[in-house]
Scaffold this active site. Structure first.
Site, short mmCIF file in Angstrom:
data_model
loop_
_atom_site.label_atom_id
_atom_site.label_comp_id
_atom_site.label_asym_id
_atom_site.label_seq_id
_atom_site.Cartn_x
_atom_site.Cartn_y
_atom_site.Cartn_z
CD1 TRP A 68 -1.53 1.46 -5.98
CD2 TRP A 68 -1.95 3.13 -4.54
NE1 TRP A 68 -2.57 2.18 -6.47
CE2 TRP A 68 -2.86 3.22 -5.61
CE3 TRP A 68 -2.04 4.07 -3.52
CZ2 TRP A 68 -3.83 4.20 -5.70
CZ3 TRP A 68 -3.00 5.06 -3.60
CH2 TRP A 68 -3.89 5.12 -4.68
CG HIS A 69 0.17 6.03 -1.01
ND1 HIS A 69 -0.24 4.90 -0.39
CD2 HIS A 69 -0.85 6.91 -0.92
CE1 HIS A 69 -1.47 5.08 0.08
NE2 HIS A 69 -1.86 6.29 -0.23
N GLY A 70 3.73 5.73 -3.95
CA GLY A 70 4.82 6.37 -4.68
C GLY A 70 6.01 5.45 -4.77
N GLY A 103 0.85 -1.22 0.00
CA GLY A 103 0.00 0.00 0.00
C GLY A 103 0.87 1.25 0.00
CG PHE A 114 0.06 8.93 -4.93
CD1 PHE A 114 1.45 9.03 -4.91
CD2 PHE A 114 -0.66 9.56 -3.95
CE1 PHE A 114 2.09 9.76 -3.92
CE2 PHE A 114 -0.02 10.27 -2.95
CZ PHE A 114 1.34 10.38 -2.94
#
Lengths: 488, 422
Positions: free
Chosen positions: A327-329, A324, A488
């Site tokens: 996924w953000h960066g 997770g 993102f």
């Protein structure tokens, strides 16, 4: 096109007017065209990428449903395709840079000489919202695999994927919910339209009057460098970012949801007062709800979820949160942020198991003071975790944390900026009054007139809406900040 | 069946009554709208006043100067740094000063444009205030007042007129003229595109006589924009909502221009723009990392290239045709200073973002020498510091003001001492 840009405030009314005057059968196609115009206003070529991915996933959904025997293989192919597209655009440079760093650090121990500088970065521009597209496609083919019916109409499917109010930064939609609403296009609901305007303006205010002003304080603190950041400065910058990201993201979501409501569509809510959470698991039920439920349904549960051994459950949690974070960066500080949340969730779950057998602890948690303490502790933990999210690198985050907890320097560079924060302070005051009125019980008639859409006539409401828009524009800083979640 | 019909009738009667009740009369709608609108306007005015927004507009048309600051206006500028200023009743960003000079007071009138006016920083950070502090410390027993007569966009002629019509009323002991690249450039007559360009222009007639021409100003005042400026004068002076509107209109115009140029569709990140932005950033890094020794090639405001050193060099050559006007104006200022028994000093400021005009500076130096006016050029010393530290996009940062004061103070002190006989 930003929701808070002049372009959008020209684009959207045109689409809205065309939408409601068009014949019902033409509305979906119109929305689809508008969604692609919206997307291609950034980099037109990437519209073709989204179109291609949409076509392939539509076909995969049909194929999974039609060839049940080969469904698993098709699903696997779809997952690999979507994830590899996401990885190529988002993580190629991250992987290359990490490989170069690794080579650089192990080079002295290697017998063969490898030149880390031979690993060059690739010139890739991240297609906007690619993470959201990928997650929605994965959800679609997974659910069709599980047995739900695929979308028959290619236009409906393309609209589900590209629907502009949720296109760039979510919320991550579920196609079953979206499809149920398609017939809504036939009727104009004045109350929904009104709610849409209120949400749109609320989002605009959150974004430009609150978040953009908070960004000035946060940027001062995070960009000052460790030597220039005192303890109070570091705390203030972290606090400013904590609220900046909330108002930024929830403001964007509100604007998207408001736009959708005005078109007759309801998008899922993404936030539920996350900073009032009384535990870390409660926080994730209130923050970026569409992402946390996606991660739960398509990552945590397939990994085994919570119905397995304690150790395995903790492993599942950690993997989910690490991914997770990633996924953000594509950077290690996002992984660290995810890891920190994973760790805190594990502690949270372990403590819950421990407290379950102790009635005294349960009584303490049920007491209002106990709840207040839990909320405060959760808020501080979330605030500290945002330092990793906002920092440029992990060492940068560590420097900020050092300033916050260890160095105790008296410098007050950011604090001194407060004297020029008139617009921010007024915006906070105005929003607090609005939030207080909004949280009043709905059956309090004497306050009813303050609720837009109840007793005010349309021209009076229009005056209030114009006033709110004006207040937001007036209080906004001259240089707007981009939406944080765009990257993102 | 009957019962059903009766019930239907009652229901439809009820609903039509309810509808009647729900539909307000037209005068209620008008009354409510007016009341709500009034409340909204008052709330916005209060809100903006508390927040210090909508205070950007502070210039008004002036038949002598072209445009001048509004008296008693509180201004907040957020274009580069955040700066606030309270203009006094004479339209000077200073506390109230009496026209009659108090005893034992030494007054310095500083003339210039936006660099002197310094609305990008707080008053306590601008060089006029810092110089005043320094001089008061240096000469105990003597009270110094350094008065800021700078106005954004003024050309040398307007500075002269402000000196003649306002600054001399305060009986200054010294006039300090701060000149920089635009001081001459904006002397060339151009059609007015807004209030800040509706100004008097100057020419040199026979016998080196200075002539003032108001054609551009009077023509612009007759245009719809000029007339609007007159009609909306009260709103511009008193309404913060108006201030927000005018800024929003400017932003919308900027957006429209970008659209016309094909770069403004949304927050477009086209490859072309990305490459352009990257080049600009690289250039900035280049000029700042080596201590600003290298000349700045590109100068940006946001994503817009507004000028470069090579552009300034070409412009520098082009404006040489206006040097005779500069000469005539300097001679005139010198004469007026002599008449008013005050000394006259010229100081060279750097241009936007640190850009220099070598030819123009040389011309100033020559003229100053010819008319025996002390001239100081400290731009080389300022250029030794990193550009980003000294300048926002165009104007001085608080650090830039501090640095400039440090360079300026010895020069001013030298002539103050001479004048005080110390």
């Amino acid at each position: 096109m930003l929701f808070s840009s002049i372009s959008y405030f020209i684009f959207f009314p045109i689409v809205l007017a065309l939408y409601w005057v068009s014949p019902v059968r033409a509305r979906r196609a119109l929305l689809l065209v508008a969604s692609y115009v919206f997307y291609m206003s950034w980099i037109p070529a990437y519209g073709l990428l989204i179109m291609l991915l949409t076509g392939v996933n539509y076909f995969l959904g049909w194929a999974i449903d039609s060839f049940r025997k080969q469904a698993k293989a098709i699903l696997l192919f779809g997952l690999v395709l979507n994830l590899s597209t996401l990885c190529f655009f988002k993580y190629t440079n991250f992987l290359l840079a990490s490989a170069a760093d690794l080579l650089r650090s192990i080079a002295p121990w290697l017998a063969v000489s490898i030149d880390p500088s031979s690993i060059q970065q690739v010139n890739i521009i991240l297609p906007l919202g690619i993470s959201f597209f990928a997650f929605e496609f994965i959800h679609y083919i997974s659910d069709v695999y599980k047995g739900t019916k695929p979308i028959k109409s290619p236009v409906d499917f393309a609209l589900f994927a590209a629907f502009f109010p949720s296109q760039i930064a979510g919320p991550i939609k579920r196609y079953q919910d979206f499809m149920q609403q398609l017939p809504n296009e036939a009727r104009f609901d004045a109350s929904m339209f009104n709610q849409g305007i209120v949400l749109l303006l609320q989002g605009l205010f959150k974004k430009i009057a609150l978040s953009d002003n908070l960004a000035i304080l946060a940027n001062h603190g995070f960009n000052a460098g460790a030597a220039a950041t005192g303890t109070a400065d570091a705390w203030l910058a972290a606090l400013a970012f904590t609220f900046q990201i909330y108002f930024d993201f929830s403001g964007y979501t509100d604007m998207g949801r408001g736009s959708a409501l005005m078109l007759g569509y309801k998008l899922p809510d993404n936030f539920n007062f996350p900073y009032l959470a009384t535990s870390m698991s409660d926080f994730w039920k209130r923050w970026h709800i569409s992402l946390s439920t996606w991660l739960r349904d398509y990552l945590y549960i397939p990994l085994g979820g919570g119905k397995c051994s304690k150790l395995r459950k903790h492993y599942n949690l950690m993997v989910t949160m690490l991914l997770g974070g990633l996924w953000h960066g594509a950077a290690w500080h996002f992984v660290a942020w995810g890891g920190l949340h994973g760790g805190l969730l594990i502690v949270n779950h372990s403590y819950d198991d421990f407290a379950k057998q102790r009635p005294l602890l349960q009584q303490i948690h049920a007491h209002p003071l106990g709840k207040l303490f839990s909320a405060l502790l959760t808020f501080i933990l979330v605030l500290v975790s945002w330092v990793f999210f906002r920092a440029e690198t992990v060492p940068h985050a560590m420097q900020m944390l050092n300033s916050m907890f260890l160095s105790l320097e008296p410098s007050s560079k950011v604090v001194s900026q407060l004297s020029t924060c008139g617009p921010l302070l007024v915006a906070i005051g105005v929003y607090s009054i609005y939030a207080a009125i909004n949280s009043l019980p709905k059956d309090m008639p004497r306050y009813g007139f303050l609720r837009p859409g109840l007793t005010l006539t349309a021209p009076a409401r229009l005056a209030i809406y114009a006033g709110v828009a004006f207040a937001a524009i007036g209080l906004a800083p001259s240089a707007p900040s981009p939406f944080i979640y765009f990257q993102f | 069946m009957e019962l059903k019909t009766a019930s239907n009738t009652t229901e439809s009667k009820d609903s039509s009554e309810a509808l009647k009740e729900a539909r307000p009369t037209w005068y209620f709608v008008v009354l409510q709208t007016v009341a709500v609108l009034t409340l909204v306007i008052l709330s916005l005015e209060c809100m903006f006043a508390l927040a210090g927004v909508g205070e950007e507009e502070y210039l008004k048309p002036d038949p002598v100067l072209g445009f001048a600051p509004m008296p008693n206006k509180h201004v907040t500028k957020k274009e580069e740094g955040v700066g606030t200023a309270q203009y006094n009743r004479y339209g000077i960003p200073e506390p109230e000063r009496s026209l009659v000079k108090p005893a034992n007071t030494f007054r310095i009138a500083v003339l210039g444009d936006s660099f002197v006016e310094a609305l990008q920083v707080e008053r306590k950070d601008n060089f006029c205030y810092l110089l005043e502090q320094d001089l008061n410390k240096k000469y105990p027993g003597k009270h110094f007042e350094v008065m800021n007569f700078g106005v954004a966009g003024y050309n040398l002629g307007q500075m002269y007129l402000r000196l003649k019509n306002l600054a001399f009323k305060f009986q200054p002991d010294m006039v300090l003229l701060a000149v920089r690249a635009d001081t001459t450039f904006v002397l060339r007559p151009t059609p007015a595109i807004g209030l800040s360009t509706a100004r008097p222009y100057f020419f040199v007639g026979g016998n080196n006589q200075l002539l003032t021409d108001y054609t551009v100003y009077t023509t612009w005042m007759k245009t719809s924009a000029g007339k609007r400026m007159k009609v909306t004068g009260w709103l511009r002076e008193n309404s913060r909502i108006w201030g927000v509107v005018s800024v929003a209109v400017q932003q919308a115009m900027g957006w429209y221009q970008q659209m016309l140029a094909g770069t403004g569709w949304g927050a477009a990140v086209t490859n072309k723009q990305t490459a352009f932005a990257k080049a600009a950033v690289a250039d900035r890094v280049d000029t700042t990392s080596n201590g600003a020794a290298a000349p700045r090639k590109t100068f940006m405001i946001g994503n817009t290239e507004i000028s470069s050193q090579s552009y300034y060099d070409a412009r520098d050559k082009g404006i040489r045709y206006f040097w005779p006007i500069v000469d005539a104006l300097l001679v005139q200022i010198k004469k007026e200073c002599d008449t008013n028994k005050c000394s006259f000093l010229i100081v060279q400021l750097p241009g936007a973002g640190g850009i220099t005009n070598k030819l123009e500076t040389e011309s100033f130096k020559q003229t100053a020498k010819r008319i025996a006016v002390p001239f100081s050029d400290r731009t080389a010393e300022i250029a030794k510091e990193p550009v980003k530290k000294v300048f926002y996009e165009i104007h001085f940062t608080p650090y830039g003001h501090k640095l400039f004061t440090k360079e300026l103070e010895p020069f001013v002190s030298q002539y103050v001492s001479a004048q005080l006989g110390k």
